[in-house]
Write a protein that holds these residues in place. Structure first.
Motif, PDB file in Angstrom:
ATOM      1  N   GLU A   1      12.523   2.403  11.641  1.00 27.19           N
ATOM      2  CA  GLU A   1      11.371   2.904  10.910  1.00 27.19           C
ATOM      3  C   GLU A   1      10.060   2.195  11.251  1.00 27.19           C
ATOM      4  N   PRO A   2      10.037   0.862  11.434  1.00 28.44           N
ATOM      5  CA  PRO A   2       8.746   0.224  11.762  1.00 28.44           C
ATOM      6  C   PRO A   2       8.131   0.701  13.071  1.00 28.44           C
ATOM      7  N   ALA A   3       8.917   1.356  13.947  1.00 31.82           N
ATOM      8  CA  ALA A   3       8.385   1.782  15.240  1.00 31.82           C
ATOM      9  C   ALA A   3       7.209   2.734  15.087  1.00 31.82           C
ATOM     10  N   ARG A   4       7.238   3.592  14.081  1.00 32.02           N
ATOM     11  CA  ARG A   4       6.146   4.558  13.925  1.00 32.02           C
ATOM     12  C   ARG A   4       4.811   3.845  13.696  1.00 32.02           C
ATOM     13  N   PHE A   5       4.839   2.734  12.975  1.00 32.16           N
ATOM     14  CA  PHE A   5       3.593   2.022  12.695  1.00 32.16           C
ATOM     15  C   PHE A   5       3.059   1.345  13.957  1.00 32.16           C
ATOM     16  N   VAL A   6       3.955   0.771  14.749  1.00 32.23           N
ATOM     17  CA  VAL A   6       3.531   0.124  15.993  1.00 32.23           C
ATOM     18  C   VAL A   6       2.975   1.158  16.958  1.00 32.23           C
TER      19      VAL A   6
ATOM     20  N   ALA B   1       5.818  14.258  11.500  1.00 32.04           N
ATOM     21  CA  ALA B   1       4.483  14.228  10.911  1.00 32.04           C
ATOM     22  C   ALA B   1       4.517  13.614   9.516  1.00 32.04           C
ATOM     23  N   PRO B   2       3.513  12.822   9.167  1.00 38.10           N
ATOM     24  CA  PRO B   2       3.397  12.307   7.795  1.00 38.10           C
ATOM     25  C   PRO B   2       2.878  13.400   6.874  1.00 38.10           C
TER      26      PRO B   2
ATOM     27  N   CYS C   1       0.808  -1.221   0.000  1.00 34.30           N
ATOM     28  CA  CYS C   1       0.000   0.000   0.000  1.00 34.30           C
ATOM     29  C   CYS C   1       0.844   1.276   0.000  1.00 34.30           C
ATOM     30  N   GLY C   2       2.050   1.214   0.548  1.00 34.67           N
ATOM     31  CA  GLY C   2       2.911   2.392   0.599  1.00 34.67           C
ATOM     32  C   GLY C   2       2.381   3.518   1.454  1.00 34.67           C
ATOM     33  N   ASP C   3       1.466   3.228   2.358  1.00 35.49           N
ATOM     34  CA  ASP C   3       0.836   4.267   3.175  1.00 35.49           C
ATOM     35  C   ASP C   3       1.630   4.486   4.459  1.00 35.49           C
ATOM     36  N   PRO C   4       2.240   5.662   4.665  1.00 41.73           N
ATOM     37  CA  PRO C   4       2.970   5.911   5.913  1.00 41.73           C
ATOM     38  C   PRO C   4       2.064   5.947   7.132  1.00 41.73           C
TER      39      PRO C   4
ATOM     40  N   GLY D   1      -0.072   2.313  10.441  1.00 39.77           N
ATOM     41  CA  GLY D   1      -0.341   2.077  11.858  1.00 39.77           C
ATOM     42  C   GLY D   1      -1.587   2.798  12.329  1.00 39.77           C
ATOM     43  N   PHE D   2      -1.754   4.027  11.873  1.00 38.59           N
ATOM     44  CA  PHE D   2      -2.955   4.807  12.184  1.00 38.59           C
ATOM     45  C   PHE D   2      -4.208   4.087  11.678  1.00 38.59           C
ATOM     46  N   GLU D   3      -4.147   3.561  10.456  1.00 40.36           N
ATOM     47  CA  GLU D   3      -5.301   2.858   9.900  1.00 40.36           C
ATOM     48  C   GLU D   3      -5.590   1.568  10.659  1.00 40.36           C
TER      49      GLU D   3
END
Length: 347
Positions: free
Chosen positions: A144-149, A180-181, A73-76, A79-81
């Motif tokens: 980098e994966p930390a932001r999604f968690v 911020a994204p 998906c390439g969506d930064p 995690g929010f979703e």
């Protein structure tokens, strides 16, 4: 794929409940237009793990699954979703004991007390002052994966609690330590509260008077019953931990030295070999299945790294030679590691 981050997760004992993943995954895949079977196959996740709601998925498998989705998906804001799709059933007993709480203060206390029941992934701290109550979530993942968690956990908190609170109740601020994204506006619109990025902590700031706000779902009788069940589950967790994840971590540390024996792994965990085998069977995952599962997960990661030869991968997985690795891989995936690598290599 962030190979190095996944490699570090391989030896981590933390986990997330399969029930949580299964509760958010269907709507998330629809949102991104992805097919469940394809995503699970690419992540190397057996769909059968979701048939046991009490199953805990090791951090390695959770990260692989969501990084496959991220690749697609390439969506930064992935995690929010994920967090937006949290429901009470996502947390099972933890969710329902919070749901039945008298007010926000009791809900927070129960969250912190029984947090492990959702999978022992992170840790919440509470800091009170005259002007605010600050809930901080400490994430075990770096890079980098930390932001999604972080976004999944904290957005999940707010998504879960907002419908239970009075209509005008909202956090003073939702905070994330990462930058911020590009489309930060969707965060505030969905969370109904100011959102601050590049903050000094991950979590939420609450007005002290909000703690006494009664929950719409408050049910003292149900709360007492669910708390008793949560205490029993927590005692079992503290007594035995997530044995499968602990065994996987011990296996990971031993793999590069050759075929890991159950005697060596049991010694690492302070158990007799028969005790370890019996307890793993009771958790539905015999020793050989745990070993094969770890090797399968690591093989998928290593094969994405073009710098590693098949012989090097075989040795990293504890096989004495590449032919033994190839035979095992065919048993796991129904194809050769060469063909698997070719299908997943960038064109």
């Amino acid at each position: 794929m962030a190979v190095i981050d996944l490699h570090q997760a391989a030896g981590d004992e933390r986990s997330l409940s399969a029930a949580f993943v299964d509760s958010v995954l269907p709507d998330l895949l629809v949102h991104y237009g992805l097919e469940r079977g394809t995503v699970l196959e690419q992540a190397g996740i057996d769909p059968a793990v979701f048939q046991d709601p009490g199953r805990l998925l090791p951090l390695l498998d959770v990260m692989r699954l969501f990084l496959v989705i991220l690749d697609a998906c390439g969506d930064p804001g992935l995690g929010f979703e994920v967090g937006r799709r949290v429901r009470p059933r996502s947390y099972q007993v933890l969710g329902y004991v919070i749901l039945a709480s008298r007010d926000l203060d009791e809900a927070i206390a129960r969250l912190m007390r029984f947090e492990k029941l959702s999978g022992n992934l992170g840790r919440t701290e509470r800091h009170d002052s005259d002007t605010e109550v600050r809930l901080e979530w400490h994430c075990p993942v770096e890079g980098e994966p930390a932001r999604f968690v972080r976004e999944a956990a904290i957005t999940g908190w707010v998504t879960f609690m907002r419908p239970l609170m009075p209509a005008d109740a909202a956090p003073l601020e939702v905070c994330f330590r990462h930058p911020a994204p590009p489309d930060a506006a969707r965060y505030q619109a969905a969370l109904g509260a100011p959102v601050r990025f590049a903050a000094d902590f991950d979590g939420v700031r609450l007005a002290p008077e909000l703690l006494a706000a009664p929950l719409r779902s408050a049910d003292p009788g149900l709360g007492r019953m669910m708390e008793r069940e949560a205490r029993v589950l927590l005692a079992d967790f503290d007594a035995h931990g997530n044995l499968v994840s602990r065994a996987r971590a011990a296996l990971y540390r031993r793999l590069s030295a050759g075929e890991p024996s159950i005697e060596g792994v049991a010694a690492d965990l302070g158990l007799a070999p028969r005790t370890l085998q019996d307890r793993l069977r009771r958790q539905g995952q015999p020793y050989q299945e745990v070993l094969d599962g770890l090797r399968r997960s690591l093989a998928d990661i290593y094969l994405r790294d073009p710098a590693l030869s098949l012989t090097e991968i075989a040795l990293l997985l504890g096989f004495s030679e590449s032919s033994a690795f190839s035979r095992a891989f065919r048993r796991w995936r129904g194809t050769s590691p060469v063909a698997w690598r070719r299908r997943r290599s960038p064109t």
